[in-house]
Scaffold this motif. Structure first.
Motif, PDB file in Angstrom:
ATOM      1  N   ARG A 117       0.837  -1.211   0.000  1.00 23.43           N
ATOM      2  CA  ARG A 117       0.000   0.000   0.000  1.00 23.43           C
ATOM      3  C   ARG A 117       0.866   1.253   0.000  1.00 23.43           C
ATOM      4  NH1 ARG A 117      -3.326   3.033   4.476  1.00 23.43           N
ATOM      5  NH2 ARG A 117      -4.695   4.281   3.168  1.00 23.43           N
ATOM      6  N   GLU A 120       2.302   1.830  -3.430  1.00 22.85           N
ATOM      7  CA  GLU A 120       1.288   2.382  -4.333  1.00 22.85           C
ATOM      8  C   GLU A 120       1.054   3.867  -4.071  1.00 22.85           C
ATOM      9  OE1 GLU A 120      -2.067  -0.120  -3.625  1.00 22.85           O
ATOM     10  OE2 GLU A 120      -1.218  -1.846  -4.715  1.00 22.85           O
ATOM     11  N   MET A 121       1.057   4.251  -2.801  1.00 18.09           N
ATOM     12  CA  MET A 121       0.786   5.645  -2.447  1.00 18.09           C
ATOM     13  C   MET A 121       1.862   6.589  -2.955  1.00 18.09           C
ATOM     14  SD  MET A 121      -0.877   5.505   1.360  1.00 18.09           S
ATOM     15  CE  MET A 121      -1.603   7.121   1.222  1.00 18.09           C
ATOM     16  N   LYS A 176       2.757  14.903  -4.483  1.00 13.30           N
ATOM     17  CA  LYS A 176       2.608  13.546  -3.928  1.00 13.30           C
ATOM     18  C   LYS A 176       2.527  13.578  -2.407  1.00 13.30           C
ATOM     19  CE  LYS A 176       4.577  10.629  -7.558  1.00 13.30           C
ATOM     20  NZ  LYS A 176       4.699  11.627  -8.627  1.00 13.30           N
ATOM     21  N   ARG A 179      -0.817  14.889  -1.343  1.00 12.16           N
ATOM     22  CA  ARG A 179      -1.880  13.909  -1.604  1.00 12.16           C
ATOM     23  C   ARG A 179      -1.873  12.794  -0.571  1.00 12.16           C
ATOM     24  NH1 ARG A 179      -0.273  10.693  -6.247  1.00 12.16           N
ATOM     25  NH2 ARG A 179       0.336   9.206  -4.647  1.00 12.16           N
ATOM     26  N   VAL A 180      -0.671  12.266  -0.280  1.00  6.90           N
ATOM     27  CA  VAL A 180      -0.550  11.189   0.703  1.00  6.90           C
ATOM     28  C   VAL A 180      -0.981  11.682   2.079  1.00  6.90           C
ATOM     29  CG1 VAL A 180       1.107   9.748   1.944  1.00  6.90           C
ATOM     30  CG2 VAL A 180       1.231   9.905  -0.552  1.00  6.90           C
ATOM     31  N   GLU A 183      -4.718  11.921   2.199  1.00  5.58           N
ATOM     32  CA  GLU A 183      -5.342  10.597   2.147  1.00  5.58           C
ATOM     33  C   GLU A 183      -5.240   9.886   3.505  1.00  5.58           C
ATOM     34  OE1 GLU A 183      -4.835   6.408  -0.345  1.00  5.58           O
ATOM     35  OE2 GLU A 183      -4.162   8.303  -1.238  1.00  5.58           O
TER      36      GLU A 183
END
Length: 339
Positions: A117, A120-121, A176, A179-180, A183
């Motif tokens: 995971r 992917e992140m 990135k 975004r991470v 999330e």
């Protein structure tokens, strides 16, 4: 009660060099907060104090309602990413990311799921078996970030993690990281000396200067309403004028404050006299100009008072060096600031 509380934090070296001076600061849960400022202002020291890598001289640090001032580093539940990638060169991407989980004796199946995971992140799918020497600088930094977030820390600390990366990759990694962070809803403190980076990344910015918090607020607040000469010079490249200089430009107006700040993009220039009675106007000459992407930066001279003006690059608005122009400034864009 805030998620992270710094209460009257003081830190000095050798009993003389005081790096942090009674810092009082709150961070809310899930925020991405930036500590912004020049080298030596204390931002990295404050970050390392939260991590437990620096011992403060006085004050308290509270995390999620618990005083962690004297808690050992490994028990604070904090992940940290530095400018240096610090990856294990003899381990591939998967192994580097899984390292902390293995030390914590997490179940193998859970490790595999968590690592995948995280990969992917940070968009490293396909690089699982690659070694650090086979990765670009940006990819290595993404491994370092994945290694931190895979541990599901209470707080993620990022100490100038992008300063060694070129401009294009830096922009991609900024997106990135943001975004991470959103999330995972992970509380994050980011350290940088780059004001543009702080503006892009942050929910809130704390501008530091000489071991104190000079100003705090969201990016728009800091950019549009600097409270001090330092803040105006550090964020937005303001024109800083004293009341004598401003009186030289606008002799019919009264200016009682000592210092004033004017953003370059709020200064308009044109060929013809300005007729709008709601705009302060005066004549000036173009000293020189430079092009920076889609922005033209003009240097203007009016009775030896120098102003910087920025306009969008349009061919029909070009002014020549030495040309007389008419300058317009709306009164609300002249901001009184403290020294």
């Amino acid at each position: 009660m805030a998620y992270i509380e710094f209460r009257d934090i003081c830190k000095s070296y050798d009993g003389e060099n005081q790096v942090l001076k009674n810092i009082h600061l709150d961070v809310e849960k899930g925020e991405l907060v930036t500590l912004l400022g020049p080298s030596g202002c204390g931002k990295s020291t404050l970050l390392r104090s939260l991590a437990g890598l620096e011992q403060i001289n006085s004050g308290r640090i509270i995390l999620d309602g618990k005083d962690i001032t004297d808690v050992p580093v490994q028990k604070r539940g904090i992940g940290m990413v530095f400018q240096q990638y610090s990856l294990f060169q003899n381990m591939n991407v998967e192994e580097n990311i899984a390292f902390g989980l293995k030390i914590a004796k997490v179940d193998k199946n859970q490790i595999a799921q968590k690592v995948q995971r995280a990969i992917e992140m940070v968009d490293l799918v396909g690089k699982e078996k690659s070694y650090p020497s086979q990765l670009s600088g940006g990819q290595q930094q993404r491994v370092a970030i994945a290694r931190a977030i895979v541990m599901e820390p209470k707080v993620l600390l990022l100490d100038e993690p992008l300063s060694a990366i070129d401009a294009k990759l830096r922009r991609e990694l900024q997106e990135k990281i943001k975004r991470v962070q959103k999330e995972l809803k992970i509380t994050t403190i980011f350290v940088t000396h780059d004001q543009d980076e702080a503006m892009i990344m942050s929910d809130k910015i704390h501008l530091m200067n000489g071991g104190i918090i000079e100003q705090s607020g969201n990016p728009v607040e800091l950019y549009t309403h600097p409270v001090s000469k330092f803040a105006a010079e550090f964020i937005g490249h303001y024109n800083i004028l004293d009341n004598h200089q401003l009186k030289t430009l606008l002799p019919k107006q009264d200016f009682d404050n000592h210092y004033y700040a004017i953003r370059p993009e709020t200064i308009s220039i044109q060929n013809e006299p300005i007729q709008d009675q709601n705009v302060y106007s005066f004549e000036a000459k173009v000293s020189h100009y430079i092009s920076r992407g889609n922005v033209l930066r003009y240097t203007l001279n009016c009775h030896d008072v120098i102003l910087k003006s920025e306009t969008l690059f349009r061919s029909f608005t070009l002014f020549d060096e030495g040309q007389k122009v008419y300058v317009g400034i709306e009164p609300h864009n002249i901001l009184a600031i403290r020294e």
